[in-house]
Scaffold this motif. Structure first.
Motif, PDB file in Angstrom:
ATOM      1  N   PHE A 162       0.823  -1.214   0.000  1.00 20.44           N
ATOM      2  CA  PHE A 162       0.000   0.000   0.000  1.00 20.44           C
ATOM      3  C   PHE A 162       0.853   1.259   0.000  1.00 20.44           C
ATOM      4  O   PHE A 162       1.851   1.350   0.728  1.00 20.44           O
ATOM      5  CB  PHE A 162      -0.924   0.036   1.222  1.00 20.44           C
ATOM      6  CG  PHE A 162      -1.996  -1.008   1.179  1.00 20.44           C
ATOM      7  CD1 PHE A 162      -3.050  -0.909   0.273  1.00 20.44           C
ATOM      8  CD2 PHE A 162      -1.944  -2.108   2.019  1.00 20.44           C
ATOM      9  CE1 PHE A 162      -4.034  -1.886   0.214  1.00 20.44           C
ATOM     10  CE2 PHE A 162      -2.920  -3.091   1.973  1.00 20.44           C
ATOM     11  CZ  PHE A 162      -3.970  -2.990   1.067  1.00 20.44           C
ATOM     12  N   TYR A 163       0.421   2.239  -0.804  1.00 15.27           N
ATOM     13  CA  TYR A 163       1.011   3.582  -0.752  1.00 15.27           C
ATOM     14  C   TYR A 163       0.312   4.360   0.360  1.00 15.27           C
ATOM     15  O   TYR A 163      -0.840   4.073   0.720  1.00 15.27           O
ATOM     16  CB  TYR A 163       0.822   4.294  -2.095  1.00 15.27           C
ATOM     17  CG  TYR A 163       1.732   3.740  -3.172  1.00 15.27           C
ATOM     18  CD1 TYR A 163       2.942   4.345  -3.444  1.00 15.27           C
ATOM     19  CD2 TYR A 163       1.376   2.600  -3.882  1.00 15.27           C
ATOM     20  CE1 TYR A 163       3.793   3.829  -4.418  1.00 15.27           C
ATOM     21  CE2 TYR A 163       2.219   2.082  -4.856  1.00 15.27           C
ATOM     22  CZ  TYR A 163       3.419   2.691  -5.117  1.00 15.27           C
ATOM     23  OH  TYR A 163       4.262   2.170  -6.068  1.00 15.27           O
ATOM     24  N   ASP A 164       1.015   5.405   0.853  1.00 10.81           N
ATOM     25  CA  ASP A 164       0.421   6.195   1.943  1.00 10.81           C
ATOM     26  C   ASP A 164      -0.959   6.746   1.581  1.00 10.81           C
ATOM     27  O   ASP A 164      -1.862   6.763   2.418  1.00 10.81           O
ATOM     28  CB  ASP A 164       1.371   7.330   2.375  1.00 10.81           C
ATOM     29  CG  ASP A 164       1.830   8.227   1.227  1.00 10.81           C
ATOM     30  OD1 ASP A 164       1.399   8.013   0.078  1.00 10.81           O
ATOM     31  OD2 ASP A 164       2.638   9.151   1.502  1.00 10.81           O
ATOM     32  N   PRO A 195       5.674  -6.708  -4.315  1.00  9.74           N
ATOM     33  CA  PRO A 195       4.623  -6.652  -5.347  1.00  9.74           C
ATOM     34  C   PRO A 195       3.302  -6.182  -4.749  1.00  9.74           C
ATOM     35  O   PRO A 195       3.068  -6.326  -3.546  1.00  9.74           O
ATOM     36  CB  PRO A 195       4.486  -8.110  -5.804  1.00  9.74           C
ATOM     37  CG  PRO A 195       5.650  -8.829  -5.227  1.00  9.74           C
ATOM     38  CD  PRO A 195       6.079  -8.085  -4.018  1.00  9.74           C
ATOM     39  N   TYR A 196       2.466  -5.590  -5.572  1.00  7.07           N
ATOM     40  CA  TYR A 196       1.114  -5.217  -5.128  1.00  7.07           C
ATOM     41  C   TYR A 196       0.165  -5.238  -6.318  1.00  7.07           C
ATOM     42  O   TYR A 196       0.609  -5.109  -7.456  1.00  7.07           O
ATOM     43  CB  TYR A 196       1.115  -3.833  -4.450  1.00  7.07           C
ATOM     44  CG  TYR A 196       1.434  -2.675  -5.373  1.00  7.07           C
ATOM     45  CD1 TYR A 196       0.445  -2.075  -6.144  1.00  7.07           C
ATOM     46  CD2 TYR A 196       2.729  -2.182  -5.482  1.00  7.07           C
ATOM     47  CE1 TYR A 196       0.741  -1.014  -6.998  1.00  7.07           C
ATOM     48  CE2 TYR A 196       3.032  -1.128  -6.335  1.00  7.07           C
ATOM     49  CZ  TYR A 196       2.031  -0.555  -7.089  1.00  7.07           C
ATOM     50  OH  TYR A 196       2.326   0.474  -7.937  1.00  7.07           O
ATOM     51  N   PRO A 197      -1.143  -5.406  -6.064  1.00  8.83           N
ATOM     52  CA  PRO A 197      -2.104  -5.384  -7.170  1.00  8.83           C
ATOM     53  C   PRO A 197      -2.526  -3.954  -7.496  1.00  8.83           C
ATOM     54  O   PRO A 197      -2.618  -3.126  -6.587  1.00  8.83           O
ATOM     55  CB  PRO A 197      -3.293  -6.163  -6.615  1.00  8.83           C
ATOM     56  CG  PRO A 197      -3.238  -5.913  -5.142  1.00  8.83           C
ATOM     57  CD  PRO A 197      -1.785  -5.721  -4.779  1.00  8.83           C
ATOM     58  N   MET A 216      -1.485  -8.067 -10.546  1.00  7.35           N
ATOM     59  CA  MET A 216      -0.264  -7.782  -9.792  1.00  7.35           C
ATOM     60  C   MET A 216       0.762  -7.009 -10.617  1.00  7.35           C
ATOM     61  O   MET A 216       0.970  -7.262 -11.796  1.00  7.35           O
ATOM     62  CB  MET A 216       0.382  -9.082  -9.306  1.00  7.35           C
ATOM     63  CG  MET A 216      -0.433  -9.835  -8.282  1.00  7.35           C
ATOM     64  SD  MET A 216      -0.793  -8.856  -6.788  1.00  7.35           S
ATOM     65  CE  MET A 216       0.861  -8.775  -6.066  1.00  7.35           C
ATOM     66  N   ARG A 217       1.410  -6.071  -9.922  1.00  6.68           N
ATOM     67  CA  ARG A 217       2.555  -5.384 -10.491  1.00  6.68           C
ATOM     68  C   ARG A 217       3.823  -5.991  -9.907  1.00  6.68           C
ATOM     69  O   ARG A 217       3.872  -6.344  -8.726  1.00  6.68           O
ATOM     70  CB  ARG A 217       2.531  -3.888 -10.109  1.00  6.68           C
ATOM     71  CG  ARG A 217       1.364  -3.122 -10.739  1.00  6.68           C
ATOM     72  CD  ARG A 217       1.851  -1.833 -11.326  1.00  6.68           C
ATOM     73  NE  ARG A 217       2.994  -2.086 -12.186  1.00  6.68           N
ATOM     74  CZ  ARG A 217       3.979  -1.211 -12.411  1.00  6.68           C
ATOM     75  NH1 ARG A 217       3.965  -0.043 -11.841  1.00  6.68           N
ATOM     76  NH2 ARG A 217       4.973  -1.523 -13.213  1.00  6.68           N
ATOM     77  N   ALA A 218       4.851  -6.107 -10.741  1.00  4.48           N
ATOM     78  CA  ALA A 218       6.153  -6.522 -10.229  1.00  4.48           C
ATOM     79  C   ALA A 218       6.620  -5.499  -9.189  1.00  4.48           C
ATOM     80  O   ALA A 218       6.301  -4.313  -9.285  1.00  4.48           O
ATOM     81  CB  ALA A 218       7.153  -6.598 -11.382  1.00  4.48           C
ATOM     82  N   ALA A 219       7.357  -5.980  -8.177  1.00  5.04           N
ATOM     83  CA  ALA A 219       7.863  -5.084  -7.121  1.00  5.04           C
ATOM     84  C   ALA A 219       8.725  -3.996  -7.740  1.00  5.04           C
ATOM     85  O   ALA A 219       9.525  -4.256  -8.640  1.00  5.04           O
ATOM     86  CB  ALA A 219       8.693  -5.895  -6.127  1.00  5.04           C
ATOM     87  N   HIS A 220       8.565  -2.759  -7.253  1.00  6.04           N
ATOM     88  CA  HIS A 220       9.320  -1.646  -7.852  1.00  6.04           C
ATOM     89  C   HIS A 220       9.413  -0.469  -6.902  1.00  6.04           C
ATOM     90  O   HIS A 220       8.668  -0.348  -5.941  1.00  6.04           O
ATOM     91  CB  HIS A 220       8.656  -1.204  -9.158  1.00  6.04           C
ATOM     92  CG  HIS A 220       7.244  -0.742  -8.965  1.00  6.04           C
ATOM     93  ND1 HIS A 220       6.165  -1.601  -9.050  1.00  6.04           N
ATOM     94  CD2 HIS A 220       6.723   0.468  -8.662  1.00  6.04           C
ATOM     95  CE1 HIS A 220       5.060  -0.934  -8.811  1.00  6.04           C
ATOM     96  NE2 HIS A 220       5.358   0.318  -8.556  1.00  6.04           N
ATOM     97  N   LEU A 221      10.333   0.412  -7.252  1.00  5.61           N
ATOM     98  CA  LEU A 221      10.545   1.676  -6.531  1.00  5.61           C
ATOM     99  C   LEU A 221      10.519   2.782  -7.582  1.00  5.61           C
ATOM    100  O   LEU A 221      11.230   2.712  -8.584  1.00  5.61           O
ATOM    101  CB  LEU A 221      11.909   1.607  -5.829  1.00  5.61           C
ATOM    102  CG  LEU A 221      12.503   2.858  -5.207  1.00  5.61           C
ATOM    103  CD1 LEU A 221      11.608   3.422  -4.116  1.00  5.61           C
ATOM    104  CD2 LEU A 221      13.880   2.523  -4.612  1.00  5.61           C
ATOM    105  N   HIS A 222       9.654   3.789  -7.371  1.00  5.61           N
ATOM    106  CA  HIS A 222       9.484   4.863  -8.362  1.00  5.61           C
ATOM    107  C   HIS A 222      10.542   5.955  -8.201  1.00  5.61           C
ATOM    108  O   HIS A 222      10.868   6.355  -7.075  1.00  5.61           O
ATOM    109  CB  HIS A 222       8.132   5.567  -8.164  1.00  5.61           C
ATOM    110  CG  HIS A 222       6.947   4.734  -8.487  1.00  5.61           C
ATOM    111  ND1 HIS A 222       6.306   4.791  -9.699  1.00  5.61           N
ATOM    112  CD2 HIS A 222       6.243   3.846  -7.741  1.00  5.61           C
ATOM    113  CE1 HIS A 222       5.257   3.980  -9.687  1.00  5.61           C
ATOM    114  NE2 HIS A 222       5.196   3.388  -8.514  1.00  5.61           N
ATOM    115  N   PHE A 223      10.987   6.468  -9.346  1.00  2.40           N
ATOM    116  CA  PHE A 223      11.908   7.618  -9.394  1.00  2.40           C
ATOM    117  C   PHE A 223      11.383   8.654 -10.383  1.00  2.40           C
ATOM    118  O   PHE A 223      10.881   8.286 -11.447  1.00  2.40           O
ATOM    119  CB  PHE A 223      13.293   7.206  -9.930  1.00  2.40           C
ATOM    120  CG  PHE A 223      14.211   6.578  -8.929  1.00  2.40           C
ATOM    121  CD1 PHE A 223      14.036   5.260  -8.541  1.00  2.40           C
ATOM    122  CD2 PHE A 223      15.276   7.292  -8.399  1.00  2.40           C
ATOM    123  CE1 PHE A 223      14.907   4.670  -7.631  1.00  2.40           C
ATOM    124  CE2 PHE A 223      16.149   6.712  -7.492  1.00  2.40           C
ATOM    125  CZ  PHE A 223      15.963   5.405  -7.102  1.00  2.40           C
TER     126      PHE A 223
END
Ligand SMILES: [Fe+2]
Length: 293
Positions: A162-164, A195-197, A216-223
């Protein structure tokens, strides 16, 4: 369904031409181009699948449901664009490969302006749960020059996916911005991506389910990285070995964005002055920015 005979085809084509011509007089030339092309492709699609009237009604019901579930926090039409690959295709068209510049990927719906600033070496987690993860790298241009003062926005989900903004309580966590140092370097603590949906309780989720596709999305970190005179980069990094890399629901994965995340056992001394209890991970992401267009 039987193929249309010549007379039927001519009748259908006559309609295409008449609709396309109706846009020819638009004051905005670009609008005329886009709408005439949309008309031709839309009609080609309708004719190719020989759309039934029931299917047309289903399509209208789908779009109506997408509109009803959309509000200022939920954007079902962006999700639809994402799962159709239309978002990634638009990004590809607008971010033509440039030398070894880092590749772009989807922006996603979870970016927030005015995320807190951290110093280099600080922590973006802000209470987001998860295994600590040390991220470091440099920002350079395509000539290899280091870029000091580049602004780096980072945001990610917690260990539960979950995002904030999804907590519903106005807290800020798992996001921050920082600037590269005089050497073009950056470093921060976050949490190891999980990962998250994508939100799948609406019509897009139903479409995925009916198609046998996972949300599902592959696990990631946004930049998002910005610097004067250079093209803004919106991207993610992914975790090598994640089994979802091949089936990311929004087609966001590019090989060049898959990074090694080294897993370190409890007790391994951590960078900076942080005392880390338990295992942690680390990765390196060197960003190369293309020249501004
Ligand atoms: Fe995301």
């Amino acid at each position: 369904m039987a193929e249309p005979d010549a007379e039927q085809s001519a009748r259908e084509q006559e309609l295409v031409e008449r609709v396309a011509a109706s846009f020819a007089g638009a004051d905005d030339e670009r609008l005329a181009t886009v709408m005439q092309s949309l008309t031709r492709h839309l009609h080609a699609f309708l004719r190719e699948v020989r759309l039934t009237e029931d299917e047309w009604n289903q399509g209208i019901a789908f779009l109506t449901a997408a509109g009803h579930i959309t509000d200022d926090k939920r954007q079902e039409f962006i999700l639809l664009s994402d799962v159709l690959g239309a978002s990634m295709q638009t990004i590809a068209i607008n971010n033509v490969a440039h030398a070894d510049a880092t590749e772009a990927t989807v922006f996603g719906p979870f970016f927030v302006d005015d995320a807190p600033r951290i110093e280099n070496g600080g922590d973006i987690a802000g209470g987001a749960t998860g295994q600590p993860c040390w991220v470091e790298g440099t920002v350079t241009d395509t000539a290899g020059n280091r870029v000091p003062g580049a602004r780096i926005e980072v945001w990610e989900a917690d260990e539960d996916g979950f995002y904030d903004v999804q907590y519903g309580d106005d807290r800020t966590s798992g996001r921050a911005h920082l600037f590269t140092d005089d050497d073009g370097g950056y470093r921060f603590w976050g949490v190891t991506p999980t990962p998250y949906p994508i939100p799948h309780d609406g019509p897009v989720g139903a479409l995925l389910a009916a198609s046998g596709r996972s949300p599902m999305r592959a696990a990631h970190l946004h930049f998002m990285v910005t610097a004067p005179g250079l093209r803004t980069l919106v991207t993610h990094i992914f975790v090598r070995g994640d089994e979802l890399l091949a089936s990311d629901s929004v087609f966001g994965v590019k090989d060049s964005l898959v990074m090694d995340f080294e897993e370190l056992p409890a007790g391994t001394p951590a960078p900076g002055d942080r005392a880390v209890e338990g295992p942690w991970s680390r990765t390196r992401f060197d960003v190369v920015l293309a020249p501004a267009d």
